[in-house]
Design an enzyme around this catalytic site. Structure first.
Site, short mmCIF file in Angstrom:
data_model
loop_
_atom_site.label_atom_id
_atom_site.label_comp_id
_atom_site.label_asym_id
_atom_site.label_seq_id
_atom_site.Cartn_x
_atom_site.Cartn_y
_atom_site.Cartn_z
N HIS A 1 -9.63 0.84 4.66
CA HIS A 1 -8.38 1.05 5.40
C HIS A 1 -8.66 1.99 6.57
O HIS A 1 -9.48 2.90 6.45
CB HIS A 1 -7.32 1.64 4.47
N ASN B 1 0.87 -1.18 0.00
CA ASN B 1 0.00 0.00 0.00
C ASN B 1 0.90 1.23 0.00
O ASN B 1 1.49 1.57 1.03
CB ASN B 1 -0.89 -0.03 1.26
N SER C 1 3.30 -2.36 10.32
CA SER C 1 4.74 -2.38 10.61
C SER C 1 5.42 -3.69 10.24
O SER C 1 6.33 -4.14 10.94
CB SER C 1 5.00 -2.02 12.08
N GLY D 1 2.41 2.04 10.81
CA GLY D 1 3.39 3.11 10.72
C GLY D 1 4.08 3.45 12.02
O GLY D 1 4.74 4.49 12.11
N GLU E 1 -7.14 4.42 7.66
CA GLU E 1 -6.95 5.85 7.35
C GLU E 1 -8.17 6.41 6.63
O GLU E 1 -8.50 7.59 6.77
CB GLU E 1 -5.65 6.03 6.54
N GLU F 1 -5.45 -5.21 10.38
CA GLU F 1 -4.46 -4.16 10.62
C GLU F 1 -4.78 -3.44 11.93
O GLU F 1 -5.63 -2.52 11.94
CB GLU F 1 -4.48 -3.16 9.47
N LYS G 1 0.09 4.24 -0.37
CA LYS G 1 -0.59 5.43 0.20
C LYS G 1 -0.36 6.65 -0.70
O LYS G 1 -0.25 6.50 -1.92
CB LYS G 1 -0.13 5.67 1.63
N GLY H 1 4.85 1.27 4.69
CA GLY H 1 6.15 1.91 4.52
C GLY H 1 7.19 1.05 3.82
O GLY H 1 7.90 1.53 2.92
C1 PEP Z 1 -0.85 0.11 6.11
O1 PEP Z 1 -1.14 1.26 6.31
O2 PEP Z 1 -1.60 -0.61 5.42
C2 PEP Z 1 0.35 -0.43 6.73
C3 PEP Z 1 0.37 -1.69 6.99
O3 PEP Z 1 1.36 0.46 7.00
P1 PEP Z 1 2.80 0.14 7.65
O4 PEP Z 1 3.31 -1.16 7.04
O5 PEP Z 1 3.66 1.30 7.28
O6 PEP Z 1 2.59 -0.01 9.11
#
Ligand code: PEP
Length: 251
Positions: A97, A9, A212, A173, A99, A167, A11, A234
């Protein structure tokens, strides 16, 4: 169980030159891998899906969207429909998601409508669920996930057109992850919640872990029972890291 799905992803990151270069790099690695034992998906920002889908066509690298509207077309300024994503060559779309749930107030019903729209266009809907830190601290993580599954899963969800991403919001993040025991507990709970909703499909629906995931923790997270892949934020922006996570899924 199907091969693990490793989904990136991106983003709201990357412009056309670096996005296309990253996608080409991954496509090349995939093409050089004899019979890869995982499915690899990238979800770039909508602005660069078209050049990326063209650049990686035929490589086996899957391309998806990060969101879609529930309508096919119409007066929805700034939105993108599942039909438009399919038209660009997308195979998947992320819906719900955290967000989007936080920044755009998307509730379960909206997420279910988006997932249904995606599936109607032949896309696989990656439906995200997960608890906040306060909900986990209150001992409500399992309850939140089953409530989100019940509310966000559309009628007609199948193992072919649906993927769930667990998630935990507090892990996204932040560099923090749940213990593998906690991941195992939630994924088993989600599998059971799917069983209650779509009994004949539940065993085949892939449940990804997200939050993460890095090259250093991917192997242990991906080895947890009922973890059928990863949704990576990320670390999906660096080809070496994303590829290392995909390779870690093979065990
Ligand atoms: C995400 O936002 O889908 C995600 C898993 O982000 P990160 O891997 O950066 O924690």
């Amino acid at each position: 169980m199907a091969r693990k799905l490793i989904a990136g992803n991106w983003k709201m990151n990357l412009l056309r030159p670096e996005g296309t270069a990253l996608a080409r790099d991954l496509a090349l690695r995939l093409a050089r891998t004899v019979d890869p034992a995982f499915d690899l998906l990238i979800c770039p920002p909508a602005t660069i899906i078209a050049p990326i889908a063209d650049a990686v066509q035929g490589s086996g690298l899957l391309v998806g969207g990060q969101d879609c509207h529930s309508a096919q077309d119409g007066a929805h300024t700034g939105d993108i429909s599942a039909r438009m994503l399919a038209d660009l060559g997308c195979s998947h779309v992320i819906v719900g998601h955290s967000e989007r749930r936080q920044d755009h107030g998307e509730i379960d019903l909206v997420v279910a409508e988006k997932a249904a729209a995606a599936q109607a266009e032949g896309l696989v809907a990656i439906i995200c669920v997960g608890e906040t830190e306060a909900e986990r601290n209150d001992g409500r993580a399992l309850q939140v996930c089953s409530r989100q599954i019940a509310g966000s899963l559309p009628q007609g969800a199948t193992a072919e057109n649906t993927v769930i991403a667990y998630e935990p919001v507090w892990a996204i993040g932040t560099g923090r992850t749940p213990t593998t025991a906690d991941v195992a507990e939630v994924h088993a709970h989600i599998r059971a919640a799917l069983g209650a909703r779509v009994p004949s499909e539940a065993a085949g629906i892939r449940i990804l872990y997200g939050g993460s995931v890095k090259p250093g923790n991917a192997a242990e997270l991906l080895a947890v029972p009922n973890v059928d892949g990863a949704l990576v934020g990320g670390a999906s922006l660096k080809a070496d890291d994303f590829w290392a996570i995909a390779e870690a899924s093979v065990g």
